[in-house]
Design a protein around this motif. Sequence first.
Motif, PDB file in Angstrom:
ATOM      1  N   SER A   6       9.191 -22.195  -4.902  1.00  0.00           N
ATOM      2  CA  SER A   6       8.637 -21.835  -6.207  1.00  0.00           C
ATOM      3  C   SER A   6       9.766 -21.520  -7.179  1.00  0.00           C
ATOM      4  CB  SER A   6       7.733 -20.611  -6.069  1.00  0.00           C
ATOM      5  OG  SER A   6       8.504 -19.459  -5.744  1.00  0.00           O
ATOM      6  N   VAL A   7       9.433 -21.476  -8.454  1.00  0.00           N
ATOM      7  CA  VAL A   7      10.408 -21.117  -9.483  1.00  0.00           C
ATOM      8  C   VAL A   7      10.922 -19.700  -9.241  1.00  0.00           C
ATOM      9  CG1 VAL A   7      10.676 -20.610 -11.945  1.00  0.00           C
ATOM     10  CG2 VAL A   7       9.494 -22.691 -11.220  1.00  0.00           C
ATOM     11  N   LYS A   8      10.030 -18.781  -8.881  1.00  0.00           N
ATOM     12  CA  LYS A   8      10.422 -17.388  -8.646  1.00  0.00           C
ATOM     13  C   LYS A   8      11.413 -17.285  -7.491  1.00  0.00           C
ATOM     14  CE  LYS A   8       8.549 -12.771  -7.734  1.00  0.00           C
ATOM     15  NZ  LYS A   8       7.318 -11.978  -7.475  1.00  0.00           N
ATOM     16  N   GLU A   9      11.140 -18.001  -6.406  1.00  0.00           N
ATOM     17  CA  GLU A   9      12.041 -17.959  -5.250  1.00  0.00           C
ATOM     18  C   GLU A   9      13.408 -18.534  -5.605  1.00  0.00           C
ATOM     19  OE1 GLU A   9      12.300 -19.466  -0.573  1.00  0.00           O
ATOM     20  OE2 GLU A   9      10.694 -20.198  -1.888  1.00  0.00           O
ATOM     21  N   LEU A  10      13.418 -19.636  -6.328  1.00  0.00           N
ATOM     22  CA  LEU A  10      14.685 -20.245  -6.740  1.00  0.00           C
ATOM     23  C   LEU A  10      15.472 -19.302  -7.643  1.00  0.00           C
ATOM     24  CD1 LEU A  10      13.402 -23.866  -7.416  1.00  0.00           C
ATOM     25  CD2 LEU A  10      15.055 -23.199  -5.655  1.00  0.00           C
ATOM     26  N   ALA A  11      14.788 -18.632  -8.547  1.00  0.00           N
ATOM     27  CA  ALA A  11      15.452 -17.692  -9.454  1.00  0.00           C
ATOM     28  C   ALA A  11      16.105 -16.553  -8.670  1.00  0.00           C
ATOM     29  CB  ALA A  11      14.456 -17.145 -10.468  1.00  0.00           C
ATOM     30  N   GLN A  12      15.425 -16.067  -7.640  1.00  0.00           N
ATOM     31  CA  GLN A  12      15.977 -14.987  -6.828  1.00  0.00           C
ATOM     32  C   GLN A  12      17.218 -15.447  -6.071  1.00  0.00           C
ATOM     33  OE1 GLN A  12      12.499 -14.002  -4.492  1.00  0.00           O
ATOM     34  NE2 GLN A  12      11.841 -12.397  -5.910  1.00  0.00           N
ATOM     35  N   ILE A  13      17.173 -16.647  -5.510  1.00  0.00           N
ATOM     36  CA  ILE A  13      18.324 -17.170  -4.755  1.00  0.00           C
ATOM     37  C   ILE A  13      19.509 -17.421  -5.678  1.00  0.00           C
ATOM     38  CG2 ILE A  13      19.172 -19.112  -3.382  1.00  0.00           C
ATOM     39  CD1 ILE A  13      16.300 -19.454  -2.326  1.00  0.00           C
ATOM     40  N   LEU A  14      19.229 -17.993  -6.852  1.00  0.00           N
ATOM     41  CA  LEU A  14      20.293 -18.365  -7.787  1.00  0.00           C
ATOM     42  C   LEU A  14      20.809 -17.192  -8.614  1.00  0.00           C
ATOM     43  CD1 LEU A  14      18.692 -21.700  -8.990  1.00  0.00           C
ATOM     44  CD2 LEU A  14      20.751 -21.503  -7.597  1.00  0.00           C
ATOM     45  N   GLY A  15      20.017 -16.120  -8.682  1.00  0.00           N
ATOM     46  CA  GLY A  15      20.417 -14.962  -9.471  1.00  0.00           C
ATOM     47  C   GLY A  15      20.323 -15.192 -10.965  1.00  0.00           C
ATOM     48  N   ILE A  16      19.375 -16.037 -11.379  1.00  0.00           N
ATOM     49  CA  ILE A  16      19.163 -16.282 -12.811  1.00  0.00           C
ATOM     50  C   ILE A  16      17.688 -16.070 -13.132  1.00  0.00           C
ATOM     51  CG2 ILE A  16      21.098 -17.886 -12.985  1.00  0.00           C
ATOM     52  CD1 ILE A  16      19.147 -20.195 -12.847  1.00  0.00           C
ATOM     53  N   LYS A  17      17.354 -16.054 -14.410  1.00  0.00           N
ATOM     54  CA  LYS A  17      15.971 -15.806 -14.825  1.00  0.00           C
ATOM     55  C   LYS A  17      15.073 -17.002 -14.510  1.00  0.00           C
ATOM     56  CE  LYS A  17      17.226 -12.719 -18.646  1.00  0.00           C
ATOM     57  NZ  LYS A  17      17.160 -12.497 -20.113  1.00  0.00           N
ATOM     58  N   PRO A  18      13.799 -16.747 -14.186  1.00  0.00           N
ATOM     59  CA  PRO A  18      12.859 -17.852 -13.947  1.00  0.00           C
ATOM     60  C   PRO A  18      12.780 -18.830 -15.117  1.00  0.00           C
ATOM     61  CG  PRO A  18      11.905 -15.796 -13.188  1.00  0.00           C
ATOM     62  CD  PRO A  18      13.174 -15.433 -13.901  1.00  0.00           C
ATOM     63  N   SER A  19      12.903 -18.313 -16.347  1.00  0.00           N
ATOM     64  CA  SER A  19      12.856 -19.192 -17.522  1.00  0.00           C
ATOM     65  C   SER A  19      14.022 -20.182 -17.514  1.00  0.00           C
ATOM     66  CB  SER A  19      12.884 -18.364 -18.808  1.00  0.00           C
ATOM     67  OG  SER A  19      14.039 -17.547 -18.870  1.00  0.00           O
ATOM     68  N   ALA A  20      15.191 -19.729 -17.027  1.00  0.00           N
ATOM     69  CA  ALA A  20      16.355 -20.619 -16.940  1.00  0.00           C
ATOM     70  C   ALA A  20      16.132 -21.680 -15.860  1.00  0.00           C
ATOM     71  CB  ALA A  20      17.614 -19.817 -16.638  1.00  0.00           C
ATOM     72  N   VAL A  21      15.529 -21.267 -14.735  1.00  0.00           N
ATOM     73  CA  VAL A  21      15.205 -22.228 -13.676  1.00  0.00           C
ATOM     74  C   VAL A  21      14.247 -23.287 -14.206  1.00  0.00           C
ATOM     75  CG1 VAL A  21      14.093 -22.536 -11.430  1.00  0.00           C
ATOM     76  CG2 VAL A  21      15.607 -20.585 -11.808  1.00  0.00           C
ATOM     77  N   LEU A  22      13.250 -22.864 -14.951  1.00  0.00           N
ATOM     78  CA  LEU A  22      12.274 -23.809 -15.516  1.00  0.00           C
ATOM     79  C   LEU A  22      12.941 -24.824 -16.437  1.00  0.00           C
ATOM     80  CD1 LEU A  22       9.091 -21.679 -16.303  1.00  0.00           C
ATOM     81  CD2 LEU A  22       9.210 -23.766 -14.905  1.00  0.00           C
ATOM     82  N   ARG A  23      13.899 -24.363 -17.243  1.00  0.00           N
ATOM     83  CA  ARG A  23      14.596 -25.290 -18.143  1.00  0.00           C
ATOM     84  C   ARG A  23      15.354 -26.347 -17.342  1.00  0.00           C
ATOM     85  NH1 ARG A  23      15.734 -20.567 -21.111  1.00  0.00           N
ATOM     86  NH2 ARG A  23      17.849 -20.452 -20.268  1.00  0.00           N
TER      87      ARG A  23
END
Length: 250
Positions: free
Chosen positions: A204-221
């Motif tokens: 999920s976007v949330k899981e990726l954001a946690q692993i990458l240490g960036i905001k979910p909005s940045a992952v979505l972009r």
Amino acid sequence: MEMESSNPPKIVCFMCNWAFCEEEMRVPYNVNIIRVMCVGRMDPALVLETFINGADGILLVGCKPPDCHFVDGNLHAERAVKMLKKLLALAGLEPERLKLLLVSPLEYKGFSHYAKEFSEEVWKLGNSPLGKEELLANLTAAKEAASAFRLRVLLGREEELTEFMNAYGVKISEEEFNALLDDVVRAEFIRYKIHYLTRVKPRSVKELAQILGIKPSAVLRHMTNMRRKGMIALDHVEGYTPLYKALEVR
């Protein structure tokens, strides 16, 4: 990197065919030399692949300007190393583990001097603070970013962008180009880290954001960009949470 304190680091040296005379070289036992026609003509991804395969440090040895047999191979090598050091830092490895050495055919210091000096520098860095799995993921993402079309084109156009004016009489300063390179390297690294992680399993976007240490909005972009390029797609939905998987990049 998993060096033991009692053992010297594993050093791989990619050396220009004309940099040092073979007969006069004394090679430390922890240094593996690979002769190439020109370090400036090497694929940058090969350097990262060598780190993935266990090298603790990599030394690139080429010829000082203006001695390059391919005219500007040493300049291409300098640009590639600049990009690779940025990728290594993002991957969690010290950029000092990669060194470009440009020597004259009349160099008074032998290869063994430089090899021992670099080995000592790498030895002082010690082990990587990252675990094996995270380091592999990061270096794989870095390698794939280095192979990406966007970075290859930008690297190939550095001289054109910084030394020559465009149709409007404007050229980019070195500082502006470095800032642009920083942004592109970071963006490509994150996208290929997302690609690597979603190859392992849908996320999920949330899981990726946690692993990458960036905001979910940045992952979505980033994922919006990746979906346009055919790098990622929706796999399935769990409850109200969409999970994404990587697609094969051609």
